[in-house]
Motif scaffolding. Sequence first.
Motif, PDB file in Angstrom:
ATOM      1  N   ALA A 161       0.808  -1.220   0.000  1.00  0.00           N
ATOM      2  CA  ALA A 161       0.000   0.000   0.000  1.00  0.00           C
ATOM      3  C   ALA A 161       0.843   1.274   0.000  1.00  0.00           C
ATOM      4  CB  ALA A 161      -0.937  -0.002   1.198  1.00  0.00           C
ATOM      5  N   ARG A 162       2.100   1.165   0.386  1.00  0.00           N
ATOM      6  CA  ARG A 162       2.965   2.354   0.416  1.00  0.00           C
ATOM      7  C   ARG A 162       3.495   2.672  -0.973  1.00  0.00           C
ATOM      8  NH1 ARG A 162       6.710   0.006   5.148  1.00  0.00           N
ATOM      9  NH2 ARG A 162       6.233  -1.844   3.907  1.00  0.00           N
ATOM     10  N   THR A 163       3.868   3.914  -1.211  1.00  0.00           N
ATOM     11  CA  THR A 163       4.478   4.307  -2.481  1.00  0.00           C
ATOM     12  C   THR A 163       5.760   3.516  -2.691  1.00  0.00           C
ATOM     13  OG1 THR A 163       3.534   6.539  -2.458  1.00  0.00           O
ATOM     14  CG2 THR A 163       5.562   6.229  -3.712  1.00  0.00           C
ATOM     15  N   LEU A 164       5.940   2.993  -3.890  1.00  0.00           N
ATOM     16  CA  LEU A 164       7.119   2.199  -4.237  1.00  0.00           C
ATOM     17  C   LEU A 164       8.132   3.077  -4.960  1.00  0.00           C
ATOM     18  CD1 LEU A 164       5.223  -0.897  -5.661  1.00  0.00           C
ATOM     19  CD2 LEU A 164       6.238  -0.696  -3.394  1.00  0.00           C
ATOM     20  N   ALA A 165       9.405   2.954  -4.595  1.00  0.00           N
ATOM     21  CA  ALA A 165      10.463   3.755  -5.202  1.00  0.00           C
ATOM     22  C   ALA A 165      11.564   2.843  -5.728  1.00  0.00           C
ATOM     23  CB  ALA A 165      11.040   4.749  -4.189  1.00  0.00           C
ATOM     24  N   PHE A 166      11.995   3.101  -6.957  1.00  0.00           N
ATOM     25  CA  PHE A 166      13.015   2.287  -7.606  1.00  0.00           C
ATOM     26  C   PHE A 166      14.032   3.187  -8.309  1.00  0.00           C
ATOM     27  CE2 PHE A 166       8.855   0.289  -7.838  1.00  0.00           C
ATOM     28  CZ  PHE A 166       9.064  -0.992  -7.378  1.00  0.00           C
ATOM     29  N   TYR A 167      15.251   2.677  -8.473  1.00  0.00           N
ATOM     30  CA  TYR A 167      16.229   3.268  -9.381  1.00  0.00           C
ATOM     31  C   TYR A 167      16.271   2.408 -10.637  1.00  0.00           C
ATOM     32  CZ  TYR A 167      18.310   6.244  -5.704  1.00  0.00           C
ATOM     33  OH  TYR A 167      18.538   7.186  -4.740  1.00  0.00           O
ATOM     34  N   GLU A 168      16.590   3.019 -11.771  1.00  0.00           N
ATOM     35  CA  GLU A 168      16.770   2.236 -12.986  1.00  0.00           C
ATOM     36  C   GLU A 168      17.727   2.934 -13.936  1.00  0.00           C
ATOM     37  OE1 GLU A 168      17.391  -0.443 -14.328  1.00  0.00           O
ATOM     38  OE2 GLU A 168      15.443  -1.310 -13.838  1.00  0.00           O
ATOM     39  N   SER A 169      18.398   2.126 -14.759  1.00  0.00           N
ATOM     40  CA  SER A 169      19.382   2.622 -15.712  1.00  0.00           C
ATOM     41  C   SER A 169      18.741   2.758 -17.094  1.00  0.00           C
ATOM     42  CB  SER A 169      20.570   1.664 -15.777  1.00  0.00           C
ATOM     43  OG  SER A 169      20.127   0.371 -16.145  1.00  0.00           O
ATOM     44  N   PRO A 170      19.361   3.528 -17.991  1.00  0.00           N
ATOM     45  CA  PRO A 170      18.736   3.775 -19.299  1.00  0.00           C
ATOM     46  C   PRO A 170      18.551   2.541 -20.158  1.00  0.00           C
ATOM     47  CG  PRO A 170      20.981   4.664 -19.208  1.00  0.00           C
ATOM     48  CD  PRO A 170      20.607   4.304 -17.809  1.00  0.00           C
ATOM     49  N   HIS A 171      19.457   1.569 -20.079  1.00  0.00           N
ATOM     50  CA  HIS A 171      19.330   0.418 -20.972  1.00  0.00           C
ATOM     51  C   HIS A 171      18.279  -0.588 -20.512  1.00  0.00           C
ATOM     52  CE1 HIS A 171      22.365  -0.783 -17.984  1.00  0.00           C
ATOM     53  NE2 HIS A 171      21.969  -2.022 -18.188  1.00  0.00           N
ATOM     54  N   ARG A 172      17.675  -0.376 -19.315  1.00  0.00           N
ATOM     55  CA  ARG A 172      16.619  -1.284 -18.852  1.00  0.00           C
ATOM     56  C   ARG A 172      15.301  -0.573 -18.580  1.00  0.00           C
ATOM     57  NH1 ARG A 172      20.657  -3.798 -15.382  1.00  0.00           N
ATOM     58  NH2 ARG A 172      19.768  -2.707 -13.606  1.00  0.00           N
ATOM     59  N   ILE A 173      15.255   0.741 -18.724  1.00  0.00           N
ATOM     60  CA  ILE A 173      14.084   1.492 -18.278  1.00  0.00           C
ATOM     61  C   ILE A 173      12.812   1.078 -19.014  1.00  0.00           C
ATOM     62  CG2 ILE A 173      14.602   3.424 -19.842  1.00  0.00           C
ATOM     63  CD1 ILE A 173      12.924   3.550 -16.338  1.00  0.00           C
ATOM     64  N   ARG A 174      12.883   0.878 -20.329  1.00  0.00           N
ATOM     65  CA  ARG A 174      11.685   0.540 -21.092  1.00  0.00           C
ATOM     66  C   ARG A 174      11.131  -0.821 -20.665  1.00  0.00           C
ATOM     67  NH1 ARG A 174      11.947   0.628 -27.573  1.00  0.00           N
ATOM     68  NH2 ARG A 174      13.771  -0.610 -27.066  1.00  0.00           N
ATOM     69  N   GLU A 175      12.022  -1.823 -20.541  1.00  0.00           N
ATOM     70  CA  GLU A 175      11.588  -3.161 -20.174  1.00  0.00           C
ATOM     71  C   GLU A 175      11.051  -3.192 -18.738  1.00  0.00           C
ATOM     72  OE1 GLU A 175      14.409  -2.376 -21.582  1.00  0.00           O
ATOM     73  OE2 GLU A 175      14.206  -3.282 -23.582  1.00  0.00           O
ATOM     74  N   THR A 176      11.688  -2.432 -17.847  1.00  0.00           N
ATOM     75  CA  THR A 176      11.234  -2.403 -16.455  1.00  0.00           C
ATOM     76  C   THR A 176       9.837  -1.806 -16.339  1.00  0.00           C
ATOM     77  OG1 THR A 176      13.456  -2.335 -15.508  1.00  0.00           O
ATOM     78  CG2 THR A 176      11.685  -1.407 -14.181  1.00  0.00           C
ATOM     79  N   LEU A 177       9.601  -0.691 -17.023  1.00  0.00           N
ATOM     80  CA  LEU A 177       8.271  -0.089 -16.973  1.00  0.00           C
ATOM     81  C   LEU A 177       7.217  -1.010 -17.576  1.00  0.00           C
ATOM     82  CD1 LEU A 177       8.770   3.708 -17.784  1.00  0.00           C
ATOM     83  CD2 LEU A 177       7.994   2.691 -15.646  1.00  0.00           C
ATOM     84  N   ALA A 178       7.587  -1.717 -18.647  1.00  0.00           N
ATOM     85  CA  ALA A 178       6.651  -2.655 -19.265  1.00  0.00           C
ATOM     86  C   ALA A 178       6.293  -3.781 -18.302  1.00  0.00           C
ATOM     87  CB  ALA A 178       7.243  -3.215 -20.560  1.00  0.00           C
ATOM     88  N   ASP A 179       7.286  -4.300 -17.576  1.00  0.00           N
ATOM     89  CA  ASP A 179       7.022  -5.342 -16.591  1.00  0.00           C
ATOM     90  C   ASP A 179       6.164  -4.804 -15.449  1.00  0.00           C
ATOM     91  OD1 ASP A 179       8.341  -7.340 -17.933  1.00  0.00           O
ATOM     92  OD2 ASP A 179      10.205  -7.161 -16.799  1.00  0.00           O
ATOM     93  N   MET A 180       6.411  -3.561 -15.034  1.00  0.00           N
ATOM     94  CA  MET A 180       5.590  -2.963 -13.980  1.00  0.00           C
ATOM     95  C   MET A 180       4.142  -2.860 -14.414  1.00  0.00           C
ATOM     96  SD  MET A 180       7.975   0.083 -12.433  1.00  0.00           S
ATOM     97  CE  MET A 180       9.349  -0.293 -11.333  1.00  0.00           C
ATOM     98  N   ALA A 181       3.917  -2.425 -15.651  1.00  0.00           N
ATOM     99  CA  ALA A 181       2.552  -2.309 -16.164  1.00  0.00           C
ATOM    100  C   ALA A 181       1.866  -3.672 -16.220  1.00  0.00           C
ATOM    101  CB  ALA A 181       2.563  -1.650 -17.542  1.00  0.00           C
ATOM    102  N   ALA A 182       2.625  -4.694 -16.629  1.00  0.00           N
ATOM    103  CA  ALA A 182       2.052  -6.037 -16.751  1.00  0.00           C
ATOM    104  C   ALA A 182       1.712  -6.636 -15.396  1.00  0.00           C
ATOM    105  CB  ALA A 182       3.027  -6.943 -17.505  1.00  0.00           C
TER     106      ALA A 182
END
Length: 284
Positions: free
Chosen positions: A157-178
């Motif tokens: 329920a708490r806000t989630l915070a992550f770091y990410e690098s440029p070469h993985r940002i697109r795939e990470t966001l896609a996995d988060m959405a899924a």
Amino acid sequence: MATGSGILYIVATPLGNLGDMTPRAVAVLREVDLIAAEDTRHSTPLLRHFAIATPITSLHEHNEAQRAATLLDRVEAGQSLALISDAGTPLLSDPGFLLVREARSRGLRVSPVPGPSALVAALSVAGLPVERFVFEGFLPARSGPRRTRLEALAGEARTLAFYESPHRIRETLADMAAVLGGEREAVLARELTKIHETVRGGSLAELVELLERDPDQRRGEFVILVHGAPERAGEDERDGELVRQLAVLLGELPLKQAVQLAVKLTGRRRNEVYRLAMRLSEGD
């Protein structure tokens, strides 16, 4: 506290804008006997800019276990050491944990020199709830383990915070959405305090689409903030049945076996059943 020893300073440095370097940070870095930096090639121009001539040595994830004891021997002998990372506050997804832990176990003084932090900077401008949040740092590099970790966080329920690098940002966001749901509100903070700083909000699906549409938004260093799962006022009928089953199972079986059996009986996610079993076993 070890008598006659020096001090280990943990010094925050700018994320990008050199105007964020604090006067105290400059003074400490000038006065210590040695600076331990994550990457000396990266930090040397920063030190040169502020006319800091203190000797510098490397301390990174590949040598920290071997070098920590030697560096702390110097502190124990009366010298002072400053730890800096490539940018921001050390130890937050950066080297330094082993050094600080060993210093404290030796009774040495460890003193913070606060300053910039990408995590705090992003939280301050996101417009998401920040009275409670969970910092996860970098998610696993491969999609399978990354999705597994996100599944474990899906009910948080708490806000989630992550770091990410440029070469993985697109795939990470896609996995988060899924995994978390494309409709989940999120904020993407990029290149904070730098020339190309952007802070974009929207649903996870909208942020995925943004990166697909604009390749420039995939460049730089990122903080991803995701709104927590909505908290329910009470258990719905389905959860009520699970609670009743778990109560019976926990009365007869160890927690691990009770969870395994409840998962088989209900088809619910293991992490969801485990969290509820923990609450029940603790008397919540």
